[in-house]
Design a protein around this motif. Structure first.
Motif, PDB file in Angstrom:
ATOM      1  N   VAL A   7      -5.988   3.774   3.575  1.00  0.00           N
ATOM      2  CA  VAL A   7      -6.270   2.572   4.354  1.00  0.00           C
ATOM      3  C   VAL A   7      -5.407   2.592   5.607  1.00  0.00           C
ATOM      4  CG1 VAL A   7      -6.104   0.066   4.434  1.00  0.00           C
ATOM      5  CG2 VAL A   7      -6.981   1.183   2.384  1.00  0.00           C
ATOM      6  N   PHE A   8      -6.057   2.498   6.751  1.00  0.00           N
ATOM      7  CA  PHE A   8      -5.380   2.495   8.039  1.00  0.00           C
ATOM      8  C   PHE A   8      -5.363   1.059   8.564  1.00  0.00           C
ATOM      9  CE2 PHE A   8      -7.159   6.647   7.326  1.00  0.00           C
ATOM     10  CZ  PHE A   8      -6.250   7.556   7.877  1.00  0.00           C
ATOM     11  N   SER A   9      -4.213   0.408   8.501  1.00  0.00           N
ATOM     12  CA  SER A   9      -4.128  -0.968   8.990  1.00  0.00           C
ATOM     13  C   SER A   9      -4.129  -0.972  10.508  1.00  0.00           C
ATOM     14  CB  SER A   9      -2.874  -1.655   8.454  1.00  0.00           C
ATOM     15  OG  SER A   9      -1.715  -1.107   9.038  1.00  0.00           O
ATOM     16  N   GLY A  10      -4.300  -2.165  11.084  1.00  0.00           N
ATOM     17  CA  GLY A  10      -4.358  -2.294  12.533  1.00  0.00           C
ATOM     18  C   GLY A  10      -2.986  -2.502  13.148  1.00  0.00           C
ATOM     19  N   GLY A  11      -2.923  -2.273  14.450  1.00  0.00           N
ATOM     20  CA  GLY A  11      -1.655  -2.450  15.149  1.00  0.00           C
ATOM     21  C   GLY A  11      -1.677  -1.872  16.548  1.00  0.00           C
ATOM     22  N   GLY A  12      -2.872  -1.834  17.170  1.00  0.00           N
ATOM     23  CA  GLY A  12      -2.959  -1.385  18.547  1.00  0.00           C
ATOM     24  C   GLY A  12      -2.389   0.007  18.759  1.00  0.00           C
ATOM     25  N   SER A  13      -1.606   0.162  19.816  1.00  0.00           N
ATOM     26  CA  SER A  13      -1.078   1.478  20.182  1.00  0.00           C
ATOM     27  C   SER A  13      -0.095   2.033  19.158  1.00  0.00           C
ATOM     28  CB  SER A  13      -0.412   1.416  21.559  1.00  0.00           C
ATOM     29  OG  SER A  13       0.646   0.469  21.564  1.00  0.00           O
ATOM     30  N   LYS A  32      -6.630  16.978   0.660  1.00  0.00           N
ATOM     31  CA  LYS A  32      -7.850  17.363  -0.052  1.00  0.00           C
ATOM     32  C   LYS A  32      -8.217  16.390  -1.164  1.00  0.00           C
ATOM     33  CE  LYS A  32      -5.063  20.440  -2.933  1.00  0.00           C
ATOM     34  NZ  LYS A  32      -4.715  21.849  -3.211  1.00  0.00           N
ATOM     35  N   LEU A  33      -7.277  15.537  -1.576  1.00  0.00           N
ATOM     36  CA  LEU A  33      -7.557  14.552  -2.621  1.00  0.00           C
ATOM     37  C   LEU A  33      -8.235  13.303  -2.085  1.00  0.00           C
ATOM     38  CD1 LEU A  33      -4.205  14.646  -4.662  1.00  0.00           C
ATOM     39  CD2 LEU A  33      -6.329  15.900  -5.111  1.00  0.00           C
ATOM     40  N   VAL A  34      -8.220  13.117  -0.767  1.00  0.00           N
ATOM     41  CA  VAL A  34      -8.772  11.900  -0.176  1.00  0.00           C
ATOM     42  C   VAL A  34     -10.295  11.942  -0.224  1.00  0.00           C
ATOM     43  CG1 VAL A  34      -8.899  10.466   1.890  1.00  0.00           C
ATOM     44  CG2 VAL A  34      -6.760  11.653   1.327  1.00  0.00           C
ATOM     45  N   SER A  35     -10.878  10.908  -0.827  1.00  0.00           N
ATOM     46  CA  SER A  35     -12.335  10.868  -0.978  1.00  0.00           C
ATOM     47  C   SER A  35     -12.995   9.729  -0.218  1.00  0.00           C
ATOM     48  CB  SER A  35     -12.703  10.755  -2.464  1.00  0.00           C
ATOM     49  OG  SER A  35     -12.152   9.586  -3.029  1.00  0.00           O
ATOM     50  N   ALA A  36     -12.225   8.756   0.291  1.00  0.00           N
ATOM     51  CA  ALA A  36     -12.797   7.636   1.035  1.00  0.00           C
ATOM     52  C   ALA A  36     -11.690   6.997   1.865  1.00  0.00           C
ATOM     53  CB  ALA A  36     -13.414   6.607   0.097  1.00  0.00           C
ATOM     54  N   VAL A  37     -12.074   6.429   3.023  1.00  0.00           N
ATOM     55  CA  VAL A  37     -11.089   5.822   3.926  1.00  0.00           C
ATOM     56  C   VAL A  37     -11.627   4.500   4.448  1.00  0.00           C
ATOM     57  CG1 VAL A  37      -9.994   7.980   4.654  1.00  0.00           C
ATOM     58  CG2 VAL A  37     -12.021   7.159   5.865  1.00  0.00           C
ATOM     59  N   SER A  38     -10.685   3.661   4.896  1.00  0.00           N
ATOM     60  CA  SER A  38     -11.045   2.346   5.409  1.00  0.00           C
ATOM     61  C   SER A  38     -10.035   1.946   6.476  1.00  0.00           C
ATOM     62  CB  SER A  38     -11.040   1.323   4.265  1.00  0.00           C
ATOM     63  OG  SER A  38     -11.364   0.027   4.722  1.00  0.00           O
ATOM     64  N   GLY A  39     -10.456   1.089   7.406  1.00  0.00           N
ATOM     65  CA  GLY A  39      -9.529   0.655   8.441  1.00  0.00           C
ATOM     66  C   GLY A  39      -9.899  -0.678   9.038  1.00  0.00           C
ATOM     67  N   SER A  40      -8.896  -1.327   9.635  1.00  0.00           N
ATOM     68  CA  SER A  40      -9.086  -2.547  10.422  1.00  0.00           C
ATOM     69  C   SER A  40      -8.580  -2.292  11.828  1.00  0.00           C
ATOM     70  CB  SER A  40      -8.301  -3.725   9.825  1.00  0.00           C
ATOM     71  OG  SER A  40      -9.076  -4.487   8.943  1.00  0.00           O
ATOM     72  N   SER A  41      -9.280  -2.850  12.807  1.00  0.00           N
ATOM     73  CA  SER A  41      -8.867  -2.764  14.202  1.00  0.00           C
ATOM     74  C   SER A  41      -8.726  -1.291  14.598  1.00  0.00           C
ATOM     75  CB  SER A  41      -7.564  -3.557  14.402  1.00  0.00           C
ATOM     76  OG  SER A  41      -7.327  -3.794  15.768  1.00  0.00           O
ATOM     77  N   VAL A  42      -7.612  -0.903  15.222  1.00  0.00           N
ATOM     78  CA  VAL A  42      -7.473   0.497  15.626  1.00  0.00           C
ATOM     79  C   VAL A  42      -7.436   1.414  14.403  1.00  0.00           C
ATOM     80  CG1 VAL A  42      -4.945   0.675  15.641  1.00  0.00           C
ATOM     81  CG2 VAL A  42      -6.281   1.969  17.307  1.00  0.00           C
ATOM     82  N   GLY A  43      -7.109   0.866  13.239  1.00  0.00           N
ATOM     83  CA  GLY A  43      -7.160   1.648  12.013  1.00  0.00           C
ATOM     84  C   GLY A  43      -8.554   2.152  11.700  1.00  0.00           C
ATOM     85  N   SER A  44      -9.589   1.438  12.181  1.00  0.00           N
ATOM     86  CA  SER A  44     -10.959   1.916  11.991  1.00  0.00           C
ATOM     87  C   SER A  44     -11.185   3.218  12.741  1.00  0.00           C
ATOM     88  CB  SER A  44     -11.960   0.859  12.475  1.00  0.00           C
ATOM     89  OG  SER A  44     -11.909  -0.304  11.688  1.00  0.00           O
ATOM     90  N   LEU A  45     -10.640   3.309  13.960  1.00  0.00           N
ATOM     91  CA  LEU A  45     -10.748   4.553  14.714  1.00  0.00           C
ATOM     92  C   LEU A  45     -10.003   5.670  14.004  1.00  0.00           C
ATOM     93  CD1 LEU A  45     -11.463   6.262  17.200  1.00  0.00           C
ATOM     94  CD2 LEU A  45      -9.412   5.348  18.316  1.00  0.00           C
ATOM     95  N   SER A 178      -8.744 -11.113   9.523  1.00  0.00           N
ATOM     96  CA  SER A 178      -9.194 -11.527   8.190  1.00  0.00           C
ATOM     97  C   SER A 178      -8.687 -10.614   7.082  1.00  0.00           C
ATOM     98  CB  SER A 178     -10.727 -11.595   8.136  1.00  0.00           C
ATOM     99  OG  SER A 178     -11.297 -10.347   8.485  1.00  0.00           O
ATOM    100  N   ASP A 179      -8.438  -9.333   7.379  1.00  0.00           N
ATOM    101  CA  ASP A 179      -7.897  -8.427   6.358  1.00  0.00           C
ATOM    102  C   ASP A 179      -7.271  -7.226   7.062  1.00  0.00           C
ATOM    103  OD1 ASP A 179      -7.206  -6.895   4.205  1.00  0.00           O
ATOM    104  OD2 ASP A 179      -9.179  -6.910   3.258  1.00  0.00           O
ATOM    105  N   LYS A 180      -5.951  -7.215   7.086  1.00  0.00           N
ATOM    106  CA  LYS A 180      -5.233  -6.133   7.771  1.00  0.00           C
ATOM    107  C   LYS A 180      -5.156  -4.871   6.917  1.00  0.00           C
ATOM    108  CE  LYS A 180      -1.013  -5.601  10.569  1.00  0.00           C
ATOM    109  NZ  LYS A 180      -1.701  -5.631  11.880  1.00  0.00           N
ATOM    110  N   THR A 181      -5.334  -5.014   5.599  1.00  0.00           N
ATOM    111  CA  THR A 181      -5.232  -3.872   4.685  1.00  0.00           C
ATOM    112  C   THR A 181      -6.504  -3.795   3.820  1.00  0.00           C
ATOM    113  OG1 THR A 181      -4.013  -5.291   3.138  1.00  0.00           O
ATOM    114  CG2 THR A 181      -2.712  -3.910   4.602  1.00  0.00           C
ATOM    115  N   PRO A 182      -7.611  -3.356   4.390  1.00  0.00           N
ATOM    116  CA  PRO A 182      -8.910  -3.431   3.704  1.00  0.00           C
ATOM    117  C   PRO A 182      -9.141  -2.330   2.671  1.00  0.00           C
ATOM    118  CG  PRO A 182      -9.200  -2.476   5.871  1.00  0.00           C
ATOM    119  CD  PRO A 182      -7.750  -2.840   5.770  1.00  0.00           C
TER     120      PRO A 182
END
Length: 265
Positions: A7-13, A32-45, A178-182
């Protein structure tokens, strides 16, 4: 851990910190163990960049970030935001030719904050506490490139700074509100553990009511691991090449220590 979510939280630069962690994750053989990812704000990028799998490209994009990419004036007489997201959109466009391959790969979620109320109209925005709307977790893999790009821009659309966006008929702003750690949408993809990459220090996060510090997801039982920066990463709208490199280096160094503790106790 059999299957890991990130999970990639947000926080701009400050998001450059997460790129440094990615390098540490790769060196530790855990990527290699990572099977899914999620993010908010810049964390989405950053979640999208991770799903693309090109760490070098991600680092190049971040190191090329300039102040004008975040704060480019637009015609704001319409009252929909002072600055343009054109610079940010240009970074997303660098993934256009790769989009089909990315979409066919690991699930990538982006969180947006939906302002629409059930009775019509828009909900209020609390800028003081950075709270607004309800979270909507959108699976990017199901979308066309243009629709995906619109969601990423919506997820980073800080109110009054950037224009709000329409997503699937909903008025949406920055997912951070609404959710910084999705982490919740990752449960359906078999993740038994999730690493949440915060961009606030533990002390800063304690003041945020939207930042989860739970050790388990109460519904799925997923184990939640939290990496907090050891100190402040600085102002989230300030950019310079030196500051970006420092944030990447800090994420790498602190990521190595975090993973060593996680893997070896």
């Amino acid at each position: 851990m059999r299957s890991l979510g990130l999970v990639f939280s947000g926080g701009g630069s400050c998001g450059a910190y997460q790129i440094g962690f990615w390098k540490a994750l790769r060196e530790a053989g855990v990527e290699k163990l990572v099977s899914a990812v999620s993010g908010s704000s810049v964390g989405s990028l950053n979640a999208l960049l991770f799903a693309n799998g090109k760490a070098g490209l991600a680092a190049d994009i971040w190191k090329g970030l300039k102040q004008t990419d975040l704060l480019r004036l637009r015609n704001f007489l319409d009252g929909r935001g002072i600055f343009s997201q054109a610079g940010y959109a240009a970074f997303v466009d660098r993934l256009k030719e790769r989009w089909k391959d990315i979409a066919d790969g690991m699930p990538v979620y982006s969180c947006v904050s939906v302002l629409n109320r059930d009775g019509g109209g828009l909900g209020r925005i609390d800028l003081l506490h950075r709270e607004a709307g309800r979270p909507e977790y959108i699976l990017l893999n199901e979308l066309s490139f243009d629709a995906m790009k619109n969601v990423l821009l919506a997820s980073s659309a800080m109110p009054y700074i950037y224009p709000h966006r329409r997503v699937k008929g909903m008025t949406c702003i920055d997912g951070d509100f609404s959710d910084k750690t999705p982490y919740r949408p990752l449960a359906v993809h078999g993740c038994d553990a999730v690493i949440i990459l915060h961009l606030n220090s533990r002390e800063e996060a304690a003041r945020r009511r939207l930042e989860s510090d739970e050790r388990y997801d109460p519904e799925s039982g997923m184990k939640l691991y939290h990496l907090y920066p050891s100190g402040s990463l600085g102002n989230y709208i300030l950019v310079s090449r030196r500051l970006t490199q420092k944030r990447i280096r800090t994420g790498y160094e602190e990521g190595k220590h975090f993973l060593d503790r996680l893997l070896h106790g």
